[in-house]
Design an enzyme around this catalytic site. Structure first.
Site, PDB file in Angstrom:
ATOM      1  N   CYS A  34       0.806  -1.218   0.000  1.00  0.00           N
ATOM      2  CA  CYS A  34       0.000   0.000   0.000  1.00  0.00           C
ATOM      3  C   CYS A  34       0.838   1.267   0.000  1.00  0.00           C
ATOM      4  CB  CYS A  34      -0.952  -0.011   1.195  1.00  0.00           C
ATOM      5  SG  CYS A  34      -2.314  -1.184   1.002  1.00  0.00           S
ATOM      6  N   HIS A 157      -8.436 -10.867 -14.923  1.00  0.00           N
ATOM      7  CA  HIS A 157      -7.818 -10.353 -16.141  1.00  0.00           C
ATOM      8  C   HIS A 157      -6.318 -10.256 -15.906  1.00  0.00           C
ATOM      9  CE1 HIS A 157      -7.569  -8.355 -19.982  1.00  0.00           C
ATOM     10  NE2 HIS A 157      -6.918  -7.340 -19.443  1.00  0.00           N
TER      11      HIS A 157
END
Length: 364
Positions: A34, A157
Protein backbone atom coordinates in the site's frame (compact mmCIF):
# COMPACT_ATOMS: atom_id res chain seq x y z
CA UNK A 1 23.69 -22.61 -17.93
CA UNK A 2 21.79 -25.18 -19.96
CA UNK A 3 21.94 -24.46 -23.66
CA UNK A 4 18.83 -22.86 -25.16
CA UNK A 5 17.44 -24.46 -28.28
CA UNK A 6 18.42 -22.46 -31.39
CA UNK A 7 14.78 -22.63 -32.46
CA UNK A 8 13.61 -20.82 -29.33
CA UNK A 9 12.30 -17.27 -29.72
CA UNK A 10 13.88 -14.49 -27.60
CA UNK A 11 10.78 -14.46 -25.38
CA UNK A 12 10.94 -18.24 -24.92
CA UNK A 13 14.65 -17.99 -24.14
CA UNK A 14 13.99 -15.34 -21.51
CA UNK A 15 11.26 -17.49 -19.99
CA UNK A 16 13.64 -20.46 -19.82
CA UNK A 17 16.26 -18.30 -18.10
CA UNK A 18 13.63 -16.95 -15.68
CA UNK A 19 12.58 -20.47 -14.72
CA UNK A 20 16.18 -21.31 -13.78
CA UNK A 21 17.18 -18.08 -12.06
CA UNK A 22 14.58 -16.89 -9.50
CA UNK A 23 14.60 -13.16 -8.86
CA UNK A 24 13.54 -11.19 -5.81
CA UNK A 25 10.01 -9.97 -6.52
CA UNK A 26 10.68 -6.74 -4.65
CA UNK A 27 13.63 -6.01 -6.95
CA UNK A 28 11.21 -5.75 -9.88
CA UNK A 29 9.07 -3.02 -8.32
CA UNK A 30 9.77 0.62 -7.56
CA UNK A 31 7.54 0.39 -4.49
CA UNK A 32 5.60 -2.22 -2.59
CA UNK A 33 2.22 -2.89 -1.00
CA UNK A 34 0.00 0.00 0.00
CA UNK A 35 3.04 2.26 -0.03
CA UNK A 36 2.44 2.39 -3.80
CA UNK A 37 -0.78 4.36 -3.34
CA UNK A 38 -0.93 7.86 -4.72
CA UNK A 39 -0.35 10.46 -2.03
CA UNK A 40 -3.60 11.80 -0.52
CA UNK A 41 -3.02 15.31 -1.89
CA UNK A 42 -2.21 14.00 -5.36
CA UNK A 43 -5.30 11.79 -5.37
CA UNK A 44 -7.51 14.68 -4.30
CA UNK A 45 -6.19 16.87 -7.11
CA UNK A 46 -6.84 14.13 -9.67
CA UNK A 47 -10.39 13.45 -8.50
CA UNK A 48 -11.32 17.13 -8.12
CA UNK A 49 -14.15 17.99 -10.48
CA UNK A 50 -15.11 14.40 -11.24
CA UNK A 51 -18.86 13.94 -11.85
CA UNK A 52 -20.88 13.31 -8.70
CA UNK A 53 -22.80 10.07 -8.23
CA UNK A 54 -25.68 11.53 -6.26
CA UNK A 55 -28.15 11.05 -9.13
CA UNK A 56 -28.17 7.26 -8.56
CA UNK A 57 -30.67 6.62 -5.80
CA UNK A 58 -29.55 3.03 -5.21
CA UNK A 59 -25.90 4.03 -4.78
CA UNK A 60 -25.62 4.16 -1.01
CA UNK A 61 -21.86 4.85 -0.99
CA UNK A 62 -19.95 6.24 -3.96
CA UNK A 63 -17.08 8.59 -4.72
CA UNK A 64 -18.41 11.53 -2.72
CA UNK A 65 -16.51 10.39 0.38
CA UNK A 66 -13.23 8.55 0.83
CA UNK A 67 -14.90 5.31 1.85
CA UNK A 68 -13.37 1.90 1.34
CA UNK A 69 -15.85 0.51 -1.20
CA UNK A 70 -18.91 1.36 -3.24
CA UNK A 71 -22.28 0.09 -2.00
CA UNK A 72 -25.31 -0.47 -4.25
CA UNK A 73 -28.78 -1.27 -2.87
CA UNK A 74 -30.15 -4.46 -4.46
CA UNK A 75 -33.38 -4.70 -2.46
CA UNK A 76 -34.70 -4.00 1.03
CA UNK A 77 -32.43 -6.54 2.70
CA UNK A 78 -29.34 -6.70 0.48
CA UNK A 79 -26.75 -4.26 -0.81
CA UNK A 80 -23.74 -5.08 -2.97
CA UNK A 81 -20.30 -4.00 -1.70
CA UNK A 82 -17.84 -3.56 -4.57
CA UNK A 83 -14.16 -2.69 -4.40
CA UNK A 84 -10.80 -3.33 -6.05
CA UNK A 85 -7.27 -3.24 -4.69
CA UNK A 86 -3.92 -4.26 -6.14
CA UNK A 87 -0.27 -3.43 -5.69
CA UNK A 88 3.35 -4.44 -6.28
CA UNK A 89 5.25 -6.96 -4.12
CA UNK A 90 6.00 -6.18 -0.50
CA UNK A 91 7.82 -9.53 -0.02
CA UNK A 92 9.74 -11.90 -2.27
CA UNK A 93 7.91 -15.14 -1.56
CA UNK A 94 5.26 -15.36 -4.33
CA UNK A 95 2.75 -17.30 -2.27
CA UNK A 96 3.00 -14.80 0.61
CA UNK A 97 2.69 -11.88 -1.83
CA UNK A 98 -0.55 -13.38 -3.15
CA UNK A 99 -1.88 -13.92 0.36
CA UNK A 100 -1.09 -10.36 1.45
CA UNK A 101 -2.64 -8.75 -1.63
CA UNK A 102 -5.83 -10.81 -1.35
CA UNK A 103 -6.19 -10.15 2.39
CA UNK A 104 -5.78 -6.44 1.75
CA UNK A 105 -8.42 -6.40 -1.01
CA UNK A 106 -11.02 -8.28 1.03
CA UNK A 107 -10.48 -5.88 3.93
CA UNK A 108 -12.43 -3.16 2.13
CA UNK A 109 -15.54 -5.36 2.15
CA UNK A 110 -15.17 -6.09 5.86
CA UNK A 111 -14.61 -2.38 6.56
CA UNK A 112 -18.07 -1.66 5.15
CA UNK A 113 -19.64 -4.30 7.41
CA UNK A 114 -20.00 -6.71 4.49
CA UNK A 115 -19.41 -10.41 3.90
CA UNK A 116 -17.36 -11.24 0.79
CA UNK A 117 -19.08 -13.47 -1.79
CA UNK A 118 -16.89 -13.36 -4.90
CA UNK A 119 -13.47 -12.24 -6.11
CA UNK A 120 -11.84 -11.62 -9.48
CA UNK A 121 -8.06 -11.58 -9.91
CA UNK A 122 -6.12 -8.59 -11.30
CA UNK A 123 -2.77 -9.77 -12.65
CA UNK A 124 0.05 -7.83 -14.31
CA UNK A 125 3.35 -9.68 -14.62
CA UNK A 126 6.70 -9.20 -16.44
CA UNK A 127 6.53 -12.55 -18.18
CA UNK A 128 10.07 -12.19 -19.51
CA UNK A 129 11.41 -12.08 -15.94
CA UNK A 130 9.15 -14.38 -13.90
CA UNK A 131 8.76 -18.10 -14.41
CA UNK A 132 5.21 -19.44 -14.87
CA UNK A 133 5.44 -21.35 -11.57
CA UNK A 134 6.25 -18.11 -9.73
CA UNK A 135 3.18 -16.38 -11.15
CA UNK A 136 1.10 -19.46 -10.40
CA UNK A 137 2.28 -19.37 -6.78
CA UNK A 138 1.11 -15.74 -6.47
CA UNK A 139 -2.34 -16.72 -7.71
CA UNK A 140 -2.42 -19.75 -5.42
CA UNK A 141 -1.59 -17.55 -2.44
CA UNK A 142 -4.47 -15.23 -3.25
CA UNK A 143 -6.84 -18.14 -3.83
CA UNK A 144 -5.90 -19.67 -0.46
CA UNK A 145 -6.95 -16.49 1.35
CA UNK A 146 -10.19 -16.31 -0.60
CA UNK A 147 -10.90 -19.95 0.27
CA UNK A 148 -10.35 -19.13 3.95
CA UNK A 149 -12.82 -16.25 3.56
CA UNK A 150 -15.31 -18.62 1.91
CA UNK A 151 -15.27 -17.05 -1.55
CA UNK A 152 -14.15 -18.25 -4.99
CA UNK A 153 -11.76 -16.47 -7.31
CA UNK A 154 -14.19 -16.77 -10.20
CA UNK A 155 -12.17 -15.11 -12.97
CA UNK A 156 -10.06 -12.07 -13.63
CA UNK A 157 -7.82 -10.35 -16.14
CA UNK A 158 -4.08 -10.51 -16.82
CA UNK A 159 -1.59 -8.39 -18.74
CA UNK A 160 2.14 -8.41 -19.46
CA UNK A 161 3.47 -5.48 -17.39
CA UNK A 162 6.85 -4.02 -16.53
CA UNK A 163 6.39 -4.56 -12.77
CA UNK A 164 4.55 -7.41 -11.00
CA UNK A 165 1.06 -6.39 -9.89
CA UNK A 166 -1.56 -8.52 -8.17
CA UNK A 167 -4.85 -7.90 -6.41
CA UNK A 168 -8.56 -8.53 -6.48
CA UNK A 169 -11.91 -7.15 -7.38
CA UNK A 170 -13.87 -8.07 -4.26
CA UNK A 171 -17.66 -8.23 -4.02
CA UNK A 172 -19.72 -8.68 -0.88
CA UNK A 173 -23.18 -8.33 0.62
CA UNK A 174 -24.44 -6.23 3.52
CA UNK A 175 -27.86 -5.21 4.80
CA UNK A 176 -28.59 -1.66 3.55
CA UNK A 177 -29.32 -0.52 7.11
CA UNK A 178 -26.05 -1.93 8.45
CA UNK A 179 -23.55 -0.38 6.05
CA UNK A 180 -20.53 0.97 7.91
CA UNK A 181 -18.90 4.14 6.55
CA UNK A 182 -16.19 6.57 7.59
CA UNK A 183 -18.56 9.55 7.79
CA UNK A 184 -20.84 8.71 10.71
CA UNK A 185 -18.55 9.09 13.74
CA UNK A 186 -19.90 11.08 16.68
CA UNK A 187 -18.22 13.46 19.10
CA UNK A 188 -16.91 11.52 22.09
CA UNK A 189 -16.47 8.26 20.18
CA UNK A 190 -13.46 6.18 21.14
CA UNK A 191 -11.22 5.19 18.21
CA UNK A 192 -10.19 1.51 18.29
CA UNK A 193 -7.47 0.07 16.04
CA UNK A 194 -7.58 -3.70 15.48
CA UNK A 195 -3.96 -4.28 14.37
CA UNK A 196 -0.61 -2.95 15.54
CA UNK A 197 1.27 -0.52 13.28
CA UNK A 198 4.62 -0.83 11.55
CA UNK A 199 4.06 -2.83 8.37
CA UNK A 200 5.76 -0.17 6.27
CA UNK A 201 8.83 -0.13 8.51
CA UNK A 202 9.09 -3.93 8.45
CA UNK A 203 8.70 -4.07 4.69
CA UNK A 204 11.36 -1.37 4.24
CA UNK A 205 13.71 -3.31 6.52
CA UNK A 206 12.99 -6.46 4.52
CA UNK A 207 13.85 -4.75 1.26
CA UNK A 208 17.08 -3.48 2.84
CA UNK A 209 17.81 -7.05 4.08
CA UNK A 210 17.74 -5.81 7.69
CA UNK A 211 14.71 -7.81 8.87
CA UNK A 212 15.27 -10.92 10.99
CA UNK A 213 13.10 -14.03 11.02
CA UNK A 214 10.96 -12.84 13.93
CA UNK A 215 10.29 -9.52 12.22
CA UNK A 216 9.36 -11.25 8.98
CA UNK A 217 7.00 -13.58 10.85
CA UNK A 218 5.31 -10.56 12.46
CA UNK A 219 4.98 -8.90 9.04
CA UNK A 220 3.34 -11.96 7.45
CA UNK A 221 1.07 -12.68 10.43
CA UNK A 222 -0.31 -9.14 10.43
CA UNK A 223 -0.75 -8.69 6.69
CA UNK A 224 -2.47 -12.05 6.16
CA UNK A 225 -4.94 -11.74 9.06
CA UNK A 226 -8.39 -11.20 7.57
CA UNK A 227 -10.41 -8.36 9.12
CA UNK A 228 -13.40 -10.69 9.45
CA UNK A 229 -14.60 -9.00 12.63
CA UNK A 230 -15.81 -6.14 10.41
CA UNK A 231 -18.82 -8.14 9.24
CA UNK A 232 -20.02 -8.38 12.85
CA UNK A 233 -19.72 -4.71 13.68
CA UNK A 234 -22.89 -3.61 11.90
CA UNK A 235 -24.86 -5.57 14.49
CA UNK A 236 -23.05 -4.04 17.46
CA UNK A 237 -24.77 -1.14 19.21
CA UNK A 238 -22.47 1.82 19.59
CA UNK A 239 -20.31 1.20 16.50
CA UNK A 240 -20.71 4.39 14.48
CA UNK A 241 -18.00 4.48 11.81
CA UNK A 242 -15.30 2.21 10.37
CA UNK A 243 -12.45 2.41 7.88
CA UNK A 244 -9.33 0.34 7.34
CA UNK A 245 -5.85 1.72 7.84
CA UNK A 246 -3.76 1.20 4.72
CA UNK A 247 -1.51 3.36 2.55
CA UNK A 248 -2.25 6.76 4.10
CA UNK A 249 -1.17 5.69 7.59
CA UNK A 250 -3.08 5.97 10.86
CA UNK A 251 -3.15 9.77 10.75
CA UNK A 252 -4.33 9.87 7.14
CA UNK A 253 -7.20 7.46 7.62
CA UNK A 254 -8.21 9.09 10.90
CA UNK A 255 -8.30 12.36 8.98
CA UNK A 256 -10.69 10.79 6.46
CA UNK A 257 -13.07 9.95 9.31
CA UNK A 258 -12.78 13.53 10.56
CA UNK A 259 -13.53 14.99 7.14
CA UNK A 260 -16.39 12.60 6.51
CA UNK A 261 -17.96 13.23 9.92
CA UNK A 262 -17.18 16.94 10.28
CA UNK A 263 -15.29 16.39 13.54
CA UNK A 264 -11.80 16.55 15.01
CA UNK A 265 -9.84 13.68 16.54
CA UNK A 266 -7.09 13.21 19.07
CA UNK A 267 -4.69 10.31 18.36
CA UNK A 268 -2.15 8.87 20.77
CA UNK A 269 1.53 9.22 19.97
CA UNK A 270 2.08 5.69 21.28
CA UNK A 271 -0.16 3.25 19.35
CA UNK A 272 0.48 -0.52 19.48
CA UNK A 273 3.45 -1.56 17.34
CA UNK A 274 4.46 -4.84 15.71
CA UNK A 275 7.51 -6.69 16.99
CA UNK A 276 10.88 -5.05 16.21
CA UNK A 277 9.26 -1.95 14.73
CA UNK A 278 10.27 0.54 17.41
CA UNK A 279 13.96 -0.37 17.25
CA UNK A 280 13.99 -0.26 13.45
CA UNK A 281 12.17 3.09 13.40
CA UNK A 282 14.60 4.60 15.89
CA UNK A 283 17.42 3.34 13.64
CA UNK A 284 15.98 5.39 10.79
CA UNK A 285 14.14 2.70 8.82
CA UNK A 286 11.07 4.09 7.09
CA UNK A 287 9.38 4.14 3.69
CA UNK A 288 9.36 7.03 1.26
CA UNK A 289 5.56 6.93 1.49
CA UNK A 290 5.72 7.89 5.16
CA UNK A 291 7.26 11.28 4.37
CA UNK A 292 4.96 11.67 1.36
CA UNK A 293 1.92 11.05 3.58
CA UNK A 294 3.07 13.63 6.12
CA UNK A 295 3.55 16.23 3.42
CA UNK A 296 0.02 15.57 2.14
CA UNK A 297 -1.80 16.15 5.44
CA UNK A 298 -0.89 19.81 5.64
CA UNK A 299 -2.30 21.86 8.50
CA UNK A 300 -5.07 19.30 9.07
CA UNK A 301 -2.73 17.20 11.22
CA UNK A 302 -1.06 18.76 14.24
CA UNK A 303 1.74 17.27 16.33
CA UNK A 304 3.78 18.51 19.26
CA UNK A 305 7.03 20.18 18.28
CA UNK A 306 9.00 17.84 20.55
CA UNK A 307 7.56 14.61 19.09
CA UNK A 308 10.51 12.55 17.77
CA UNK A 309 10.57 12.14 14.01
CA UNK A 310 10.56 8.35 14.30
CA UNK A 311 7.26 8.46 16.22
CA UNK A 312 5.74 10.77 13.63
CA UNK A 313 6.93 8.39 10.90
CA UNK A 314 5.13 5.48 12.57
CA UNK A 315 1.88 7.44 12.65
CA UNK A 316 2.24 8.14 8.91
CA UNK A 317 3.62 4.67 8.10
CA UNK A 318 1.71 3.07 5.19
CA UNK A 319 0.00 -0.11 6.37
CA UNK A 320 -0.34 -2.85 3.80
CA UNK A 321 -3.39 -4.92 4.81
CA UNK A 322 -3.68 -2.95 8.04
CA UNK A 323 -6.31 -3.05 10.74
CA UNK A 324 -9.74 -1.51 11.06
CA UNK A 325 -10.15 1.90 12.70
CA UNK A 326 -13.49 1.94 14.50
CA UNK A 327 -15.38 4.86 16.07
CA UNK A 328 -17.36 3.53 19.06
CA UNK A 329 -19.59 5.16 21.64
CA UNK A 330 -17.71 5.49 24.96
CA UNK A 331 -20.09 3.22 26.86
CA UNK A 332 -19.64 0.44 24.29
CA UNK A 333 -15.89 0.73 23.78
CA UNK A 334 -14.81 -1.93 26.30
CA UNK A 335 -17.32 -4.47 25.00
CA UNK A 336 -16.31 -3.82 21.38
CA UNK A 337 -12.64 -4.09 22.28
CA UNK A 338 -13.31 -7.40 24.05
CA UNK A 339 -15.18 -8.70 20.99
CA UNK A 340 -12.33 -7.74 18.67
CA UNK A 341 -9.71 -9.38 20.88
CA UNK A 342 -11.82 -12.54 21.13
CA UNK A 343 -11.65 -12.80 17.34
CA UNK A 344 -7.87 -13.06 17.41
CA UNK A 345 -6.82 -9.40 17.28
CA UNK A 346 -4.68 -9.46 20.41
CA UNK A 347 -3.01 -6.09 19.69
CA UNK A 348 -6.32 -4.22 19.37
CA UNK A 349 -6.32 -1.02 21.42
CA UNK A 350 -7.99 2.35 21.87
CA UNK A 351 -5.85 4.93 20.03
CA UNK A 352 -7.87 8.13 20.19
CA UNK A 353 -11.17 9.94 20.50
CA UNK A 354 -13.44 12.03 18.29
CA UNK A 355 -14.18 15.59 19.44
CA UNK A 356 -16.05 18.67 18.34
CA UNK A 357 -14.14 20.97 16.00
CA UNK A 358 -13.13 21.49 12.41
CA UNK A 359 -11.92 18.41 10.54
CA UNK A 360 -8.38 17.84 11.76
CA UNK A 361 -6.28 15.36 13.74
CA UNK A 362 -4.01 16.29 16.61
CA UNK A 363 -1.52 13.91 18.16
CA UNK A 364 -1.82 13.88 21.93
Amino acid sequence: MTAISPEASPQEADAQDASRAPVRLTSLAHGGGCGCKLAPAVLQSILKGMPTTQAFSNLLVGTDTSDDAAVWRLNDTQALVATTDFFMPVVDDPFDFGRIAATNALSDVYAMGGTPILALAIVGMPIDKLAPETIRAILEGGASVCAAAGVPVAGGHSIDSVEPIYGLVALGLVHPDKVLTNRTARSGDVLILTKALGVGVLSAAFKQQRLDAAGYAALIASTTQLNVVGRELGDVAGVHAVTDVTGFGLLGHALEICRGSGLAAGITADPPLLAAVEALAQAGVRTGASARNWASYGADVQIAADLPDWKRDLLTDPQTSGGLLIAVAPDAAEDVLALIRSRGFSDAAAVGRMTEGSAHVRVA
